[in-house]
Design an enzyme around this catalytic site. Structure first.
Site, PDB file in Angstrom:
ATOM      1  N   TYR A  25      -9.769 -19.318 -24.068  1.00 35.54           N
ATOM      2  CA  TYR A  25      -9.444 -19.964 -25.340  1.00 35.54           C
ATOM      3  C   TYR A  25      -8.078 -19.484 -25.794  1.00 35.54           C
ATOM      4  O   TYR A  25      -7.928 -18.371 -26.304  1.00 35.54           O
ATOM      5  CB  TYR A  25     -10.499 -19.664 -26.406  1.00 35.54           C
ATOM      6  CG  TYR A  25     -10.222 -20.408 -27.691  1.00 35.54           C
ATOM      7  CD1 TYR A  25     -10.308 -21.797 -27.735  1.00 35.54           C
ATOM      8  CD2 TYR A  25      -9.856 -19.733 -28.843  1.00 35.54           C
ATOM      9  CE1 TYR A  25     -10.033 -22.500 -28.899  1.00 35.54           C
ATOM     10  CE2 TYR A  25      -9.589 -20.417 -30.018  1.00 35.54           C
ATOM     11  CZ  TYR A  25      -9.673 -21.808 -30.041  1.00 35.54           C
ATOM     12  OH  TYR A  25      -9.403 -22.489 -31.201  1.00 35.54           O
TER      13      TYR A  25
ATOM     14  N   TYR B 278     -10.699 -30.859 -26.479  1.00 36.57           N
ATOM     15  CA  TYR B 278     -10.711 -29.567 -27.166  1.00 36.57           C
ATOM     16  C   TYR B 278     -12.141 -29.128 -27.460  1.00 36.57           C
ATOM     17  O   TYR B 278     -12.917 -29.849 -28.094  1.00 36.57           O
ATOM     18  CB  TYR B 278      -9.917 -29.671 -28.461  1.00 36.57           C
ATOM     19  CG  TYR B 278      -9.519 -28.338 -29.043  1.00 36.57           C
ATOM     20  CD1 TYR B 278      -8.307 -27.747 -28.687  1.00 36.57           C
ATOM     21  CD2 TYR B 278     -10.326 -27.673 -29.948  1.00 36.57           C
ATOM     22  CE1 TYR B 278      -7.923 -26.525 -29.225  1.00 36.57           C
ATOM     23  CE2 TYR B 278      -9.953 -26.454 -30.489  1.00 36.57           C
ATOM     24  CZ  TYR B 278      -8.744 -25.883 -30.125  1.00 36.57           C
ATOM     25  OH  TYR B 278      -8.368 -24.676 -30.653  1.00 36.57           O
TER      26      TYR B 278
END
Length: 388
Positions: free
Chosen positions: A343, A293
């Site tokens: 994103y 991440y």
């Protein structure tokens, strides 16, 4: 059955059989519901499974679409399991874990996890000044930490001070993600190379984080389909098994800044990792490729340590010498990640992990058979170990 027995029972019991996504852009005209349904139908088609067979859903608490409307729109049958995982990007891998547990224990047979978001064209969650601040934010926002970038900037500065990390180490992360996006036609940064000069001269977002240390702002949606491993063998693609799954909420946690922890740089990744590895048949050094991440570049350094790829304080040095590139010690975020592909709260990392183990990535790691996927570090998190 005890907790440890149940965890063992999840190992390789289920598999991701289908993945789907919409295009990614700064602004898409469709609603989040339409984007969600488009991604879900694409994932079902990828698996060769009819929408009427879906009987389980999992998404994020921050997801604006809901399973009732989505189920009707795609033509699902009766639904016997549904859940939502909290904490924004921390919930990405948890959605797959919840469905894996439901299917492994017989509560459902075909699960769909998804995330749809219009962050590129929509509002920022922290811009609502009318709502009363939640308790943790009362200790940060009045003092200028208004955005996640400000909070992670604090952790990044502490890491630099404590371990001698430099902006070059953050650049290594940004460059590896951008290089992979340059290979991926679906990535928002596909035709936009990054140089060290561009990085070093870009504007600050929240010092020491510059423009290229921050994730993109994206409209788009992604989904995946989870079924039993036995069923997955009859689907259209090589099954990608859910080998191990974990969530992590450390003791005395305070989101993003970890104010109350004895060591603020030991975040939720450490808690999730202990649980993830204890039920796995392999360890960190057996991982062929990782999707970590990357809402902000320093999170990858912290995660490299938390998930055991290097020792405490060695995350910065780990990035040197092209370690995160294809052919390096640990290729990461091979579709471009949140920094350079899109994103969407980390869901693209799950889909890219599947592509790597199918052998269909645009930046394929040769002979990859194991993949770590992580959710947001700094918030209560989750992680997956996938294997082919």
């Amino acid at each position: 059955m005890g907790a440890s027995g149940f965890v063992g029972g999840l190992k390789d019991a289920t598999a991701i059989a289908g993945i789907g996504q919409t295009p990614f852009a700064g602004q898409l005209p469709e609603s989040e519901k339409a984007l969600a349904c488009r991604a879900i139908l694409a994932a079902l088609d990828d698996a060769g499974i009819a929408p009427s067979e879906v009987d389980a859903f999992a998404s994020y608490t921050m997801e604006e679409t809901d399973e009732v409307e989505v189920a009707k729109a795609i033509g699902a049958g009766d639904v016997t399991f549904f859940s939502k995982a909290g904490y924004g990007g921390g919930g990405s891998c948890a959605t797959v874990g919840h469905l894996a547990a439901a299917i492994a224990t017989g509560q459902a047979t075909v699960g769909v996890a998804w995330r749809a978001r219009k962050r590129g064209s929509g509002p920022r969650p922290w811009t609502n000044t009318t709502a009363q601040l939640p308790t943790p934010a009362q200790w940060t926002r009045p003092y200028g930490l208004l955005r996640p970038a400000d909070e992670i900037g604090m952790l990044a500065r502490r890491y630099m001070h404590q371990y001698g990390a430099t902006r070059d180490h953050f650049f290594h992360v940004a460059l590896a993600c951008r290089n992979r996006a340059n290979q991926n036609p679906a990535a928002m940064m596909h035709e936009r190379p990054l140089t060290r000069e561009m990085y070093m001269t870009s504007r600050w977002i929240s010092e020491p984080l510059c423009l290229f240390d921050n994730c993109l702002e994206t409209d788009g949606a992604l989904a995946c389909v989870i079924v039993s491993s036995a069923r997955a063998r009859d689907c259209r693609h090589t099954p990608v098994h859910v080998h191990s799954v974990a969530q992590g909420l450390p003791s005395q946690h305070h989101g993003m800044v970890n104010y109350w922890n004895e060591d603020p740089l030991t975040g939720p990744a450490w808690t999730a990792a202990r649980h993830l590895w204890k039920s796995a048949d392999f360890g960190p050094h057996d991982v062929d490729v990782a999707q970590i991440y990357d809402a902000f570049t320093p999170l990858i350094l912290l995660s490299l340590e938390g998930y055991g790829f290097c020792e405490r304080g060695e995350g910065a040095a780990f990035t040197e010498g092209g370690a995160l590139e294809i052919g390096g010690r640990l290729p990461v975020n091979t579709s471009g990640g949140g920094l350079s592909e899109a994103y969407v709260h980390g869901f693209n990392l799950i889909n890219e992990g599947v592509r790597q183990l199918r052998g269909s990535s645009t930046a394929q790691v040769p002979d990859a058979t194991t993949c770590l996927v992580t959710a947001g570090e700094g918030v209560p998190t989750s992680a997956l170990l996938l294997r082919s």
